[in-house]
Write an enzyme that holds these catalytic residues in place. Structure first.
Site, PDB file in Angstrom:
ATOM      1  N   SER A 118       5.628  -4.674  -2.653  1.00 18.93           N
ATOM      2  CA  SER A 118       5.630  -3.402  -3.364  1.00 18.93           C
ATOM      3  C   SER A 118       7.070  -3.084  -3.714  1.00 18.93           C
ATOM      4  O   SER A 118       7.991  -3.769  -3.279  1.00 18.93           O
ATOM      5  CB  SER A 118       5.044  -2.286  -2.495  1.00 18.93           C
ATOM      6  OG  SER A 118       4.997  -1.059  -3.198  1.00 18.93           O
ATOM      7  N   ARG A 367       1.996  -9.032  -7.679  1.00 19.98           N
ATOM      8  CA  ARG A 367       0.685  -8.571  -7.212  1.00 19.98           C
ATOM      9  C   ARG A 367       0.088  -7.646  -8.261  1.00 19.98           C
ATOM     10  O   ARG A 367       0.797  -7.102  -9.115  1.00 19.98           O
ATOM     11  CB  ARG A 367       0.792  -7.823  -5.885  1.00 19.98           C
ATOM     12  CG  ARG A 367       1.688  -6.614  -5.925  1.00 19.98           C
ATOM     13  CD  ARG A 367       1.433  -5.648  -4.774  1.00 19.98           C
ATOM     14  NE  ARG A 367       0.191  -4.915  -4.939  1.00 19.98           N
ATOM     15  CZ  ARG A 367      -0.101  -3.822  -4.238  1.00 19.98           C
ATOM     16  NH1 ARG A 367       0.741  -3.369  -3.312  1.00 19.98           N
ATOM     17  NH2 ARG A 367      -1.244  -3.192  -4.429  1.00 19.98           N
ATOM     18  N   THR A 403       1.310   3.731  -1.026  1.00 22.51           N
ATOM     19  CA  THR A 403       1.365   3.483   0.414  1.00 22.51           C
ATOM     20  C   THR A 403       0.969   4.720   1.201  1.00 22.51           C
ATOM     21  O   THR A 403       0.204   4.641   2.168  1.00 22.51           O
ATOM     22  CB  THR A 403       2.770   3.019   0.828  1.00 22.51           C
ATOM     23  OG1 THR A 403       3.119   1.839   0.096  1.00 22.51           O
ATOM     24  CG2 THR A 403       2.821   2.703   2.313  1.00 22.51           C
ATOM     25  N   CYS A 564      -0.888 -15.376 -15.707  1.00 24.47           N
ATOM     26  CA  CYS A 564      -0.665 -15.772 -14.316  1.00 24.47           C
ATOM     27  C   CYS A 564       0.839 -15.810 -14.040  1.00 24.47           C
ATOM     28  O   CYS A 564       1.584 -16.472 -14.761  1.00 24.47           O
ATOM     29  CB  CYS A 564      -1.279 -17.133 -14.034  1.00 24.47           C
ATOM     30  SG  CYS A 564      -0.861 -17.776 -12.382  1.00 24.47           S
ATOM     31  N   CYS A 589      -0.605 -20.391  -6.118  1.00 21.75           N
ATOM     32  CA  CYS A 589      -1.148 -19.027  -6.193  1.00 21.75           C
ATOM     33  C   CYS A 589      -0.453 -18.072  -5.228  1.00 21.75           C
ATOM     34  O   CYS A 589      -0.337 -18.353  -4.024  1.00 21.75           O
ATOM     35  CB  CYS A 589      -2.650 -19.068  -5.902  1.00 21.75           C
ATOM     36  SG  CYS A 589      -3.455 -17.458  -5.930  1.00 21.75           S
ATOM     37  N   CYS A 592      -2.179 -12.690  -6.351  1.00 20.69           N
ATOM     38  CA  CYS A 592      -2.039 -11.410  -7.052  1.00 20.69           C
ATOM     39  C   CYS A 592      -3.356 -10.911  -7.626  1.00 20.69           C
ATOM     40  O   CYS A 592      -3.491  -9.735  -7.926  1.00 20.69           O
ATOM     41  CB  CYS A 592      -0.990 -11.524  -8.152  1.00 20.69           C
ATOM     42  SG  CYS A 592      -1.515 -12.450  -9.612  1.00 20.69           S
ATOM     43  N   CYS A 595      -5.716 -13.103 -12.429  1.00 21.95           N
ATOM     44  CA  CYS A 595      -6.633 -13.959 -13.188  1.00 21.95           C
ATOM     45  C   CYS A 595      -8.067 -13.461 -13.098  1.00 21.95           C
ATOM     46  O   CYS A 595      -8.801 -13.436 -14.089  1.00 21.95           O
ATOM     47  CB  CYS A 595      -6.540 -15.406 -12.703  1.00 21.95           C
ATOM     48  SG  CYS A 595      -6.861 -15.618 -10.928  1.00 21.95           S
TER      49      CYS A 595
END
Length: 620
Positions: A118, A367, A403, A564, A589, A592, A595
């Site tokens: 984050s 992400r 958060t 991606c 990968c 995130c 896709c």
């Protein structure tokens, strides 16, 4: 890693049963197969059992498929802010009321915080409620915000925007944090209270009672070869049963998707809309370092009709460290847009470059983010379980913060279920306890008030003037009226439905990376620490292996190659030299989920890989 020595005998047994098998890294492979539903021979991409059932595969005949099961009062899926806050609050209540309560938490990352990414600028409201003495406990909130800058960028210039009190982007009283470190600290607090934490074990399946209520979860199997066959060391996952299961998987969780369908949880809300956030950590010249400074921008390099923006935070962590990132709404329409390359291009803006020049990039990650807000909140309770945190989508988009709301949702869930799970005779019509009080409490909380007040800001950008129309709307209806307008705007719909055919769009020419401020994709992924067991079925599964070439490549010029942020998807020539095929580099990968969200065919289904696979973020 959290020590196993404090766990039960049953936990020791399941840890032994679930030891993953290390093998040599295997390169992408190509198999030829014949689908049951078709006589056509085509390159095989998907070999995962969720698409290729084992009961129809002779290679699985005679394989022992029984799973060990364990019981807990509460099982929590996901070791992020929401899951850990729920676990902590449950054990706090148990301690206060002198009750025995077994709480088990499973997390797919190898250690707590390793998959957390984050910005992050943390609003401490929920933390103050959970641990009023968090400073004495050593919470890693080292950088209070001291300066707040907001800008509209043109290609060469910066237009400063005054940060007025009351605007959602105002960060007075907040802290710049490395969220992975903060989450790891929460894990330590949970462990001290007696929460059983199992990092490295991914929840792969929702289990149900005969009456349809949730029974618990099953962790993923290990020891499966890339072609979908069992290895000699195959081990079944374990089952964790509970009175109530909390699902805090984060944005677009794959178990949450199943629950939405199973219980029709999205019946009365809009489809969720998302963004992708990309982030880097840099060590910069100490003379340019301004600890506590927060910078946000909108505008260039995105056009006015593409939602997005940037952040650049100066951390005070003992070295001149900055966290910077770029967010792009996944409702963009041009299939040629690459969020990663927009991010790299943004760093060359004169206002940004002057901070980074002479610095050293040390980390990268990405992400997806929930951006739908109030309009897109699903029903969050169902028999046997509930959704918490970013899984249902409590992020406050104008604040770029989720958060504090995620933590509060976990705490509210804990407070709602505690009386039920500790009652000698809990009143429930189903085997898995249904706790609708959680949703009632949410609607009475500051989470609901906060999200309702900003509900129209994100969808207000869907106008002819785009960014600028949205900013005017925010100034008039939020800053003046505080979100009390008597209407609620709608979003554009599913992000996957927004792409235009490639023939209707202009290709975007991106500059080559210079290796100083901007970089290529694969060297970036290398900084994420991403690693997966090579010899396992790709966890990026396709419902139909023929669709990528027939639809995505033919109509949209293969947008998965660009959306991606990790180079997982690429179209390569067939070995015959005639035509193309999709190659999935699953080992790249970063989890995130972009896709799964943006695929215009909705053919990609992200599932969990073997436990502990994925990025290895250090304080991202």
């Amino acid at each position: 890693m959290f020590p196993a020595s404090r766990y039960s005998i049953q936990a020791h047994r399941c840890i032994r049963a679930l030891k993953t098998v290390q093998a040599e890294h295997a390169p992408p492979q190509l198999y030829t197969w014949r689908r049951n539903c078709s006589s056509a021979v085509m390159p095989r991409i998907t070999s995962h059992y969720t698409i290729c059932p084992r009961d129809k595969d002779p290679r699985w005949e005679g394989v022992e498929m029984e799973r060990f099961a364990d019981e807990a009062d509460v099982v929590i899926v996901g070791g992020g802010p929401a899951g850990l806050s729920a676990a902590i609050r449950l054990k706090q209540l148990a301690k206060e009321q002198e009750k025995e309560l077994r709480v088990c938490l499973v997390e797919k990352a190898s250690q707590i915080g390793a998959h957390t990414l984050s910005g992050a600028c943390l609003e401490p409201s929920a933390l103050n409620e959970l641990f009023p003495d968090w400073k004495e406990r050593g919470a890693p909130l080292n950088t209070p915000v001291t300066e707040d800058l907001f800008s509209i960028l043109t290609e060469k210039y910066r237009i400063p925007v005054p940060m007025l009190p009351g605007l959602p982007m105002n960060n007075h009283g907040n802290y710049i944090v490395r969220l992975g470190h903060f989450v790891h600290w929460l894990g330590e607090q949970a462990e001290e209270l007696g929460v059983e934490i199992y990092p490295g074990y991914a929840a792969a399946e929702v289990l149900f009672h005969e009456d349809g209520s949730v029974k618990g979860i099953a962790t993923n199997d290990v020891g499966i070869a890339k072609d979908g066959s069992p290895k000699d060391v195959f081990e079944r996952g374990m089952e964790l049963h509970a009175k109530v299961t909390l699902f805090g998987e984060g944005c677009h969780g794959h178990l949450a998707k199943q629950l939405y369908r199973q219980f029709n949880l999205r019946e009365n809300c809009e489809p969720q809309t998302y963004a992708i956030g990309l982030k880097e950590l840099w060590v910069i010249d100490e003379n340019k370092w301004r600890p506590g400074r927060v910078e946000h921008s909108v505008g260039w390099p995105l056009n006015r009709n593409t939602y997005g923006g940037s952040f650049l935070y100066h951390l005070n962590e003992g070295e001149p460290l900055v966290a910077l990132g770029f967010v792009v709404g996944l409702d963009y329409t041009n299939p040629y847009l690459s969020p990663f390359r927009e991010f790299q291009r943004w760093k060359h803006h004169p206002f940004v470059a002057k901070t980074l020049e002479g610095g050293n990039r040390i980390a990268y990650g990405a992400r997806a983010l929930n951006e739908g807000g109030y309009q897109c909140l699903p029903k969050v309770t169902f028999p046997g379980g509930m959704l918490i945190g970013c899984s249902p989508g409590f992020m406050n988009v104008p604040k770029i913060k989720g958060t504090h709301t995620a933590m509060k949702s976990g705490m509210l869930a804990a407070e709602a279920i505690f009386p039920k799970v500790t009652a000698e005779d809990p009143s429930s019509e189903t085997a898995g306890l249904h706790v609708p009080e959680y949703e009632d409490n949410l609607k009475k909380s500051w989470i609901w008030k906060e999200l309702y007040a900003v509900r129209n800001i994100r969808p207000s950008f869907h106008n002819y003037f785009g960014l600028y129309g949205g900013m005017v709307y925010t100034g008039v209806f939020y800053w003046i009226l505080r979100g009390k307008e008597p209407w609620t705007l709608k979003h554009a719909g599913l992000d996957s439905a927004q792409l235009k055919p490639a023939k209707e769009c202009t290709p975007i020419e991106y500059p080559k990376p210079d290796g100083k401020l901007s970089f290529d994709l694969l060297s970036s992924v290398a900084l994420s620490g991403t690693n997966h067991e090579g010899d396992q079925p790709p966890h990026l599964t396709l419902k139909d292996d023929s669709i990528p070439v027939a639809n995505n490549l033919a109509i949209y010029d293969g947008p998965e190659q660009r959306f991606c942020p990790a180079g997982v998807y690429e179209y390569v020539p067939l070995e015959t030299g005639e035509g193309m095929r999709l190659q999935i580099n699953a080992q790249n990968c970063v989890h995130c989920k972009t896709c799964d969200i943006k695929d215009p065919s909705q053919n990609i289904n992200w599932v969990v890989p073997e436990g502990s696979g994925g990025p290895a973020y250090n304080g991202m």
